[in-house]
Design a protein around this motif. Structure first.
Motif, PDB file in Angstrom:
ATOM      1  N   ALA A 136      -3.159 -26.341  -1.453  1.00 48.16           N
ATOM      2  CA  ALA A 136      -2.727 -27.461  -0.925  1.00 48.16           C
ATOM      3  C   ALA A 136      -3.190 -28.631  -2.034  1.00 48.16           C
ATOM      4  CB  ALA A 136      -3.228 -27.760   0.364  1.00 48.16           C
ATOM      5  N   ASP A 137      -2.153 -28.961  -2.421  1.00 45.36           N
ATOM      6  CA  ASP A 137      -2.475 -30.195  -3.965  1.00 45.36           C
ATOM      7  C   ASP A 137      -3.364 -29.327  -4.888  1.00 45.36           C
ATOM      8  OD1 ASP A 137      -1.186 -32.304  -2.629  1.00 45.36           O
ATOM      9  OD2 ASP A 137      -2.842 -32.695  -1.309  1.00 45.36           O
ATOM     10  N   ASN A 138      -4.561 -29.792  -5.321  1.00 45.18           N
ATOM     11  CA  ASN A 138      -5.402 -29.348  -6.078  1.00 45.18           C
ATOM     12  C   ASN A 138      -6.498 -28.182  -5.405  1.00 45.18           C
ATOM     13  OD1 ASN A 138      -4.353 -29.994  -8.542  1.00 45.18           O
ATOM     14  ND2 ASN A 138      -5.221 -32.272  -8.296  1.00 45.18           N
ATOM     15  N   ASP A 139      -6.458 -28.056  -3.978  1.00 47.12           N
ATOM     16  CA  ASP A 139      -7.373 -27.299  -3.395  1.00 47.12           C
ATOM     17  C   ASP A 139      -6.686 -26.042  -3.196  1.00 47.12           C
ATOM     18  OD1 ASP A 139      -9.580 -26.635  -1.705  1.00 47.12           O
ATOM     19  OD2 ASP A 139      -8.911 -27.568  -0.003  1.00 47.12           O
ATOM     20  N   TRP A 140      -7.577 -24.906  -2.600  1.00 45.90           N
ATOM     21  CA  TRP A 140      -6.911 -23.785  -2.355  1.00 45.90           C
ATOM     22  C   TRP A 140      -7.975 -22.875  -1.425  1.00 45.90           C
ATOM     23  CZ3 TRP A 140      -9.886 -19.613  -4.122  1.00 45.90           C
ATOM     24  CH2 TRP A 140     -10.881 -19.964  -5.359  1.00 45.90           C
ATOM     25  N   VAL A 141      -7.593 -22.017  -0.811  1.00 43.79           N
ATOM     26  CA  VAL A 141      -8.281 -21.096   0.053  1.00 43.79           C
ATOM     27  C   VAL A 141      -7.939 -19.745   0.028  1.00 43.79           C
ATOM     28  CG1 VAL A 141      -8.916 -20.569   2.436  1.00 43.79           C
ATOM     29  CG2 VAL A 141      -8.852 -23.039   1.791  1.00 43.79           C
ATOM     30  N   SER A 142      -8.970 -18.873  -0.162  1.00 44.39           N
ATOM     31  CA  SER A 142      -8.832 -17.391  -0.264  1.00 44.39           C
ATOM     32  C   SER A 142      -9.075 -16.744   1.038  1.00 44.39           C
ATOM     33  CB  SER A 142      -9.576 -16.657  -1.477  1.00 44.39           C
ATOM     34  OG  SER A 142      -9.856 -15.455  -1.072  1.00 44.39           O
ATOM     35  N   LEU A 143      -7.946 -16.062   1.585  1.00 43.23           N
ATOM     36  CA  LEU A 143      -8.049 -15.468   2.923  1.00 43.23           C
ATOM     37  C   LEU A 143      -9.161 -14.167   2.824  1.00 43.23           C
ATOM     38  CD1 LEU A 143      -5.492 -16.883   3.699  1.00 43.23           C
ATOM     39  CD2 LEU A 143      -4.693 -15.161   5.004  1.00 43.23           C
ATOM     40  N   ALA A 144      -9.491 -13.664   1.749  1.00 40.21           N
ATOM     41  CA  ALA A 144     -10.448 -12.825   1.465  1.00 40.21           C
ATOM     42  C   ALA A 144     -11.738 -13.194   1.667  1.00 40.21           C
ATOM     43  CB  ALA A 144     -10.118 -11.785   0.218  1.00 40.21           C
ATOM     44  N   GLN A 145     -11.967 -14.317   0.490  1.00 42.02           N
ATOM     45  CA  GLN A 145     -13.303 -15.046   0.632  1.00 42.02           C
ATOM     46  C   GLN A 145     -13.608 -15.674   1.894  1.00 42.02           C
ATOM     47  OE1 GLN A 145     -13.546 -18.426  -2.001  1.00 42.02           O
ATOM     48  NE2 GLN A 145     -14.667 -17.090  -3.267  1.00 42.02           N
ATOM     49  N   SER A 146     -12.589 -15.929   2.824  1.00 42.92           N
ATOM     50  CA  SER A 146     -12.991 -16.626   4.110  1.00 42.92           C
ATOM     51  C   SER A 146     -13.161 -15.607   5.128  1.00 42.92           C
ATOM     52  CB  SER A 146     -11.760 -17.230   4.445  1.00 42.92           C
ATOM     53  OG  SER A 146     -11.533 -18.533   3.559  1.00 42.92           O
ATOM     54  N   GLY A 147     -12.921 -14.307   4.727  1.00 41.40           N
ATOM     55  CA  GLY A 147     -13.013 -13.237   5.784  1.00 41.40           C
ATOM     56  C   GLY A 147     -12.047 -12.941   6.665  1.00 41.40           C
ATOM     57  N   LEU A 148     -10.823 -13.694   6.565  1.00 43.03           N
ATOM     58  CA  LEU A 148      -9.712 -13.212   7.192  1.00 43.03           C
ATOM     59  C   LEU A 148      -9.081 -12.371   7.033  1.00 43.03           C
ATOM     60  CD1 LEU A 148      -8.731 -17.147   7.524  1.00 43.03           C
ATOM     61  CD2 LEU A 148      -9.889 -15.995   9.305  1.00 43.03           C
ATOM     62  N   TYR A 149      -8.999 -11.696   5.803  1.00 46.54           N
ATOM     63  CA  TYR A 149      -8.179 -10.480   5.198  1.00 46.54           C
ATOM     64  C   TYR A 149      -9.220  -9.379   4.392  1.00 46.54           C
ATOM     65  CZ  TYR A 149      -5.449  -7.889   2.306  1.00 46.54           C
ATOM     66  OH  TYR A 149      -4.866  -6.748   1.579  1.00 46.54           O
ATOM     67  N   ASP A 195       0.861  -1.080  -0.146  1.00 44.72           N
ATOM     68  CA  ASP A 195      -0.158  -0.034  -0.084  1.00 44.72           C
ATOM     69  C   ASP A 195       0.977   1.357   0.168  1.00 44.72           C
ATOM     70  OD1 ASP A 195      -2.621   1.080   0.265  1.00 44.72           O
ATOM     71  OD2 ASP A 195      -1.843   1.934   2.190  1.00 44.72           O
ATOM     72  N   ALA A 196       2.113   1.168   0.603  1.00 44.45           N
ATOM     73  CA  ALA A 196       2.964   2.176   0.845  1.00 44.45           C
ATOM     74  C   ALA A 196       3.657   2.881  -0.415  1.00 44.45           C
ATOM     75  CB  ALA A 196       4.094   1.741   1.685  1.00 44.45           C
ATOM     76  N   VAL A 197       3.432   1.764  -1.687  1.00 44.30           N
ATOM     77  CA  VAL A 197       3.975   2.023  -2.980  1.00 44.30           C
ATOM     78  C   VAL A 197       2.621   2.198  -4.047  1.00 44.30           C
ATOM     79  CG1 VAL A 197       6.163   1.226  -2.694  1.00 44.30           C
ATOM     80  CG2 VAL A 197       4.543  -0.190  -3.537  1.00 44.30           C
ATOM     81  N   GLU A 198       1.400   2.421  -3.279  1.00 42.79           N
ATOM     82  CA  GLU A 198       0.203   2.383  -4.108  1.00 42.79           C
ATOM     83  C   GLU A 198       0.061   1.189  -5.030  1.00 42.79           C
ATOM     84  OE1 GLU A 198       0.429   6.082  -6.576  1.00 42.79           O
ATOM     85  OE2 GLU A 198       0.489   7.081  -4.440  1.00 42.79           O
ATOM     86  N   VAL A 199       0.069  -0.104  -4.450  1.00 42.64           N
ATOM     87  CA  VAL A 199      -0.295  -1.405  -4.936  1.00 42.64           C
ATOM     88  C   VAL A 199      -1.178  -1.975  -4.002  1.00 42.64           C
ATOM     89  CG1 VAL A 199       0.421  -3.601  -5.872  1.00 42.64           C
ATOM     90  CG2 VAL A 199       1.795  -1.506  -6.308  1.00 42.64           C
ATOM     91  N   GLU A 200      -2.435  -2.528  -4.382  1.00 47.53           N
ATOM     92  CA  GLU A 200      -3.365  -2.904  -3.617  1.00 47.53           C
ATOM     93  C   GLU A 200      -3.255  -4.622  -3.514  1.00 47.53           C
ATOM     94  OE1 GLU A 200      -8.241  -3.220  -2.415  1.00 47.53           O
ATOM     95  OE2 GLU A 200      -7.446  -2.529  -4.172  1.00 47.53           O
ATOM     96  N   LEU A 201      -2.962  -5.046  -2.324  1.00 39.43           N
ATOM     97  CA  LEU A 201      -3.037  -6.340  -2.050  1.00 39.43           C
ATOM     98  C   LEU A 201      -4.475  -6.936  -1.999  1.00 39.43           C
ATOM     99  CD1 LEU A 201      -0.936  -9.171  -1.753  1.00 39.43           C
ATOM    100  CD2 LEU A 201      -1.563  -8.923   0.634  1.00 39.43           C
ATOM    101  N   THR A 202      -5.081  -7.490  -2.927  1.00 37.41           N
ATOM    102  CA  THR A 202      -6.529  -7.919  -2.708  1.00 37.41           C
ATOM    103  C   THR A 202      -6.597  -9.327  -2.188  1.00 37.41           C
ATOM    104  OG1 THR A 202      -6.155  -8.685  -5.054  1.00 37.41           O
ATOM    105  CG2 THR A 202      -6.797  -6.498  -5.012  1.00 37.41           C
ATOM    106  N   ASP A 203      -5.621 -10.135  -2.028  1.00 38.71           N
ATOM    107  CA  ASP A 203      -5.935 -11.418  -1.470  1.00 38.71           C
ATOM    108  C   ASP A 203      -4.755 -12.043  -1.250  1.00 38.71           C
ATOM    109  OD1 ASP A 203      -7.559 -13.689  -0.560  1.00 38.71           O
ATOM    110  OD2 ASP A 203      -8.448 -13.654  -2.151  1.00 38.71           O
ATOM    111  N   HIS A 204      -4.810 -13.179  -0.417  1.00 41.08           N
ATOM    112  CA  HIS A 204      -3.585 -14.152   0.019  1.00 41.08           C
ATOM    113  C   HIS A 204      -4.452 -15.559  -0.393  1.00 41.08           C
ATOM    114  CE1 HIS A 204      -0.388 -15.754   2.927  1.00 41.08           C
ATOM    115  NE2 HIS A 204      -0.480 -16.448   1.750  1.00 41.08           N
ATOM    116  N   ILE A 205      -3.957 -16.195  -1.119  1.00 37.47           N
ATOM    117  CA  ILE A 205      -4.423 -17.692  -1.396  1.00 37.47           C
ATOM    118  C   ILE A 205      -3.473 -18.835  -0.926  1.00 37.47           C
ATOM    119  CG2 ILE A 205      -5.030 -19.305  -3.330  1.00 37.47           C
ATOM    120  CD1 ILE A 205      -6.143 -17.070  -4.766  1.00 37.47           C
ATOM    121  N   ILE A 206      -3.816 -19.766  -0.305  1.00 34.19           N
ATOM    122  CA  ILE A 206      -3.240 -20.583   0.229  1.00 34.19           C
ATOM    123  C   ILE A 206      -3.465 -22.084  -0.507  1.00 34.19           C
ATOM    124  CG2 ILE A 206      -2.667 -22.306   1.896  1.00 34.19           C
ATOM    125  CD1 ILE A 206      -3.263 -19.806   3.934  1.00 34.19           C
TER     126      ILE A 206
END
Length: 237
Positions: free
Chosen positions: A215-228, A202-213
């Motif tokens: 595992a194998d073929n599965d994935w979890v979005s922190l934004a979608q999970s309400g954690l970010y 954010d300090a360089v005017e780039v927005e981090l919209t999500d963090h995706i984790i």
């Protein structure tokens, strides 16, 4: 190896190759897939018995391909050529999947991002961090490896993440890392790291919209999970 025995093995190899070219691998047993692959690592020996021994020792084709060189060397006739071949198979498979994913250059939805990122972690048994950079229209600018060892380790490369985003001239970015354990469950450290990276970007005017984790073929979005929530991590300049 006797001349007659060599001829039998050569005939078997040719038949198995022709079957693959005609049918593909769908109806092959795992040991037969491995046997076919071993033709190119052990050119002068019957590979059927070796394939069975490898499956018996490691349990499955995927476990064989993921075994270390030291573990593979415990099986007779399996040397450096075979070990290198197995590593090449997983590496080429990963590059192939990434190449296919690169055709989808516009990522409008989180599901698109998740599917796009999964191939980057194929075959990786260490935690690895990637940064996906997008422009204002959600077009992919790059997806670069920015760290290894996991986002929870002491070496979280905040500076490299920022430099990667700036170099790509990104408007938004998505952080991604894998859990080799097979569970894509975000930890408290994952959430805290996400917020630190978001503030730095954010300090360089780039927005981090999500963090995706991944595992194998599965994935979890922190934004979608309400954690970010990106808006909570913006700083006042």
């Amino acid at each position: 190896m006797a001349k007659g025995e060599k001829s039998v093995h050569q005939g078997h190899r040719q038949r198995l190759k022709e079957r693959f070219l005609k049918e593909g691998l769908d109806n092959f047993e795992e040991h037969q897939v491995l046997e076919l692959l071993l033709f190119y690592g052990i050119p002068q020996r019957d590979t059927n018995e070796i394939a069975h021994e490898l499956i018996k020792k490691f349990g499955s084709l995927s476990d064989v391909l993921e075994a270390t060189s030291e573990e593979l060397a415990e099986v007779r006739f399996v040397g450096e050529n075979v070990s290198t071949l197995f590593k090449l198979v997983t590496a080429v498979s990963r590059h192939y999947q990434i190449s296919c994913a690169m055709k989808e250059v516009i990522l409008n939805h989180i599901e698109d991002c998740g599917r796009y990122l999964v191939p980057f972690f194929y075959g990786r048994n260490q935690e690895t961090v990637f940064l996906l950079c997008l422009d204002a229209k959600r077009k992919v600018l790059c997806c670069e490896k920015v760290g290894q060892g996991g986002v929870n380790s002491a070496g979280v490369p905040i500076r490299q993440i920022v430099e990667t985003a700036l170099k790509a001239n990104a408007s938004t970015a998505i952080l991604a890392h894998n859990h080799p354990s097979g569970l894509a469950l975000p930890s408290r450290e994952d959430v805290q790291t996400t917020r630190r990276v978001a503030a730095a970007l954010d300090a360089v005017e780039v927005e981090l919209t999500d963090h995706i984790i991944v595992a194998d073929n599965d994935w979890v979005s922190l934004a979608q999970s309400g954690l970010y929530r990106p808006e909570e991590c913006r700083i006042m300049l």
